[in-house]
Design a protein around this motif. Structure first.
Motif, PDB file in Angstrom:
ATOM      1  N   SER A 117      74.232  19.725  76.723  1.00 10.25           N
ATOM      2  CA  SER A 117      74.576  18.574  77.920  1.00 10.25           C
ATOM      3  C   SER A 117      73.515  18.002  78.256  1.00 10.25           C
ATOM      4  CB  SER A 117      75.645  19.464  78.571  1.00 10.25           C
ATOM      5  OG  SER A 117      74.669  20.442  79.450  1.00 10.25           O
ATOM      6  N   LEU A 118      72.325  18.581  78.408  1.00  8.93           N
ATOM      7  CA  LEU A 118      71.036  17.870  78.734  1.00  8.93           C
ATOM      8  C   LEU A 118      70.482  17.041  78.032  1.00  8.93           C
ATOM      9  CD1 LEU A 118      69.420  21.436  80.491  1.00  8.93           C
ATOM     10  CD2 LEU A 118      70.560  19.369  81.542  1.00  8.93           C
ATOM     11  N   LYS A 119      70.996  16.689  76.780  1.00  9.01           N
ATOM     12  CA  LYS A 119      70.368  15.963  76.070  1.00  9.01           C
ATOM     13  C   LYS A 119      68.780  15.955  75.733  1.00  9.01           C
ATOM     14  CE  LYS A 119      74.132  12.762  76.630  1.00  9.01           C
ATOM     15  NZ  LYS A 119      74.721  11.471  77.191  1.00  9.01           N
ATOM     16  N   PRO A 120      68.393  17.090  75.472  1.00  7.54           N
ATOM     17  CA  PRO A 120      66.895  17.203  75.222  1.00  7.54           C
ATOM     18  C   PRO A 120      66.335  16.673  74.199  1.00  7.54           C
ATOM     19  CG  PRO A 120      67.683  19.225  74.731  1.00  7.54           C
ATOM     20  CD  PRO A 120      68.993  18.440  75.146  1.00  7.54           C
ATOM     21  N   ASP A 121      65.011  16.039  74.204  1.00  2.73           N
ATOM     22  CA  ASP A 121      64.206  15.504  73.101  1.00  2.73           C
ATOM     23  C   ASP A 121      63.660  16.587  72.365  1.00  2.73           C
ATOM     24  OD1 ASP A 121      64.578  12.865  73.974  1.00  2.73           O
ATOM     25  OD2 ASP A 121      62.875  13.243  75.405  1.00  2.73           O
ATOM     26  N   LEU A 122      63.679  18.025  72.966  1.00  4.54           N
ATOM     27  CA  LEU A 122      62.877  19.098  72.222  1.00  4.54           C
ATOM     28  C   LEU A 122      63.353  20.399  73.169  1.00  4.54           C
ATOM     29  CD1 LEU A 122      61.047  20.219  70.316  1.00  4.54           C
ATOM     30  CD2 LEU A 122      58.961  20.116  72.182  1.00  4.54           C
ATOM     31  N   VAL A 123      63.615  21.246  72.354  1.00  8.42           N
ATOM     32  CA  VAL A 123      64.068  22.770  72.757  1.00  8.42           C
ATOM     33  C   VAL A 123      62.911  23.550  72.489  1.00  8.42           C
ATOM     34  CG1 VAL A 123      65.730  24.494  72.926  1.00  8.42           C
ATOM     35  CG2 VAL A 123      66.579  21.915  72.591  1.00  8.42           C
ATOM     36  N   LEU A 124      62.322  24.251  73.326  1.00  5.89           N
ATOM     37  CA  LEU A 124      61.385  25.596  72.934  1.00  5.89           C
ATOM     38  C   LEU A 124      61.996  26.781  72.960  1.00  5.89           C
ATOM     39  CD1 LEU A 124      58.340  24.063  74.904  1.00  5.89           C
ATOM     40  CD2 LEU A 124      58.715  23.541  72.580  1.00  5.89           C
ATOM     41  N   ALA A 125      62.140  27.484  71.954  1.00 10.90           N
ATOM     42  CA  ALA A 125      62.773  28.750  71.655  1.00 10.90           C
ATOM     43  C   ALA A 125      61.766  30.031  71.530  1.00 10.90           C
ATOM     44  CB  ALA A 125      63.802  28.709  70.846  1.00 10.90           C
ATOM     45  N   PRO A 126      62.088  31.058  72.325  1.00 10.46           N
ATOM     46  CA  PRO A 126      60.921  32.061  71.911  1.00 10.46           C
ATOM     47  C   PRO A 126      61.536  33.001  70.784  1.00 10.46           C
ATOM     48  CG  PRO A 126      62.563  32.887  73.635  1.00 10.46           C
ATOM     49  CD  PRO A 126      62.854  31.436  73.443  1.00 10.46           C
TER      50      PRO A 126
END
Length: 361
Positions: A117-126
């Motif tokens: 829903s935040l419409k991110p350009d990039l997601v950083l995952a651990p």
């Protein structure tokens, strides 16, 4: 904030409710040779922990971090304003409360719908985020980069620079890493040749950090000898009370919120009141602020040597055209909160230990 503006002040994976810190952490400012500024270029392609080649087409303006360490890194390299979503254990960061909380109710869960829903350009995952969650987010059309497990300071340096490349903050990342290396170098120089005190890190539930852990490197870098590693413990495992008493640590370290067992009462550390509390948000997250606990421990174990290594020296050439300022400022500040071990194996640890490990990534 960018390290250049940090002159006025001042360094594995589950999740628990934050605890309030009662201790104080050493805060060390960067003041010395600046890192060479780097300019990011896009598109950039990097292979992540899932073996996927992740391509970021343009500089991201909306980023979601699925771990407090990723959020902390973004804050430190100057990318705070780009972050639109964080997990609940990143709320210790200044301004994080204004970001959307994408955490679920479980230990390492995130709500995919919130992220989307935040419409991110990039997601950083651990590394602890399940591959299935990463796949779900990618199926929704999101660009997700999953980090490898960080086990050493070199891994943190590399992770910080990588985060900079992926997010368009190369200059801030380079500057931050240079600051970290400078501080760690000063610590190593200070403790070189000193007698290393015997040290135990206790993380609750009888668990400790042994050989092959990030905590072990923190202890050794600060000029201590990890009794758990000396006892042959590998990774994050339980250590018996008998072994602790036999090894007789001179210092006992705990993350915030953890009590020292009564069974350790006969150790030199307890009898001499030589215990140290470290901010779990710093000591257990593979991110730039891990410099703080390293510095605090070095000053605690070797106060005179540390002070000598941080003497202010200013050299100015006779012409005034080549001034070198090597001032290192040390001030005290209030700790926030944090936890250890950067690997998926920690998930099997007992509830108390898991709770502590929660903020590590």
């Amino acid at each position: 904030m960018r390290r250049a503006t940090f002159l006025a002040t001042i360094l594995l994976v589950a999740v628990v409710a934050p605890v309030t810190s009662a201790g104080a952490v050493e805060d060390v400012s960067k003041n010395g040779p600046s890192a060479v500024q780097q300019t990011c270029s896009f598109p950039v392609t990097e292979t992540d922990a899932t073996g996927t080649e992740v391509t970021v087409e343009g500089e991201p303006q909306r980023i979601v971090t699925l771990s407090p360490s990723a959020a902390q890194t973004m804050w430190e390299i100057g990318g705070k304003s780009k972050v639109v979503g964080v997990t609940k254990y990143a709320t210790y960061l200044d301004g994080a409360e204004a970001k959307t909380n994408v955490s679920g109710s479980g230990m390492t869960t995130v709500v995919a719908e919130k992220v989307v829903s935040l419409k991110p350009d990039l997601v950083l995952a651990p590394n602890v985020v399940p591959d299935q969650t990463v796949k779900q987010l990618r199926s929704a059309g999101l660009t997700v980069y999953k980090f490898e497990e960080a086990k050493s300071l070199d891994d943190v340096y590399a992770k910080t620079n990588l985060t900079g490349r992926l997010t368009g903050e190369c200059g801030g990342a380079s500057e931050t890493v240079a600051w970290m290396k400078d501080r760690v170098s000063t610590v190593r120089e200070a403790v070189k040749g000193e007698d290393n005190p015997r040290v135990l890190y206790t993380m609750g539930g009888g668990y400790t950090a042994g050989e092959g852990t990030f905590i072990n490197e923190i202890i050794e870098t600060a000029g201590g000898e990890n009794v758990a590693a000396e006892a042959g413990i590998q990774g994050y495992k339980k250590i018996s009370n008998e072994v602790v008493v036999e090894r007789d640590p001179q210092w006992i370290i705990t993350p915030t919120g953890i009590e020292i067992p009564d069974a350790y009462g006969s150790t030199a550390a307890v009898k001499n009141n030589q215990t140290v509390t470290l901010d779990t948000n710093y000591v257990n997250q593979p991110a730039p602020r891990v410099v703080y606990p390293i510095t605090k421990l070095a000053k605690t174990f070797h106060p005179e040597a540390y002070q000598q290594a941080n003497v202010t020296t200013t050299t100015t050439s006779s012409t005034g055209s080549d001034e070198t300022n090597t001032t290192d400022t040390t001030t005290a500040t209030t700790e926030s909160t944090g936890q250890p071990g950067f690997g998926p194996g920690v998930a099997a640890v007992a509830a108390a230990a898991v709770a502590l490990l929660a903020r590590r990534e």
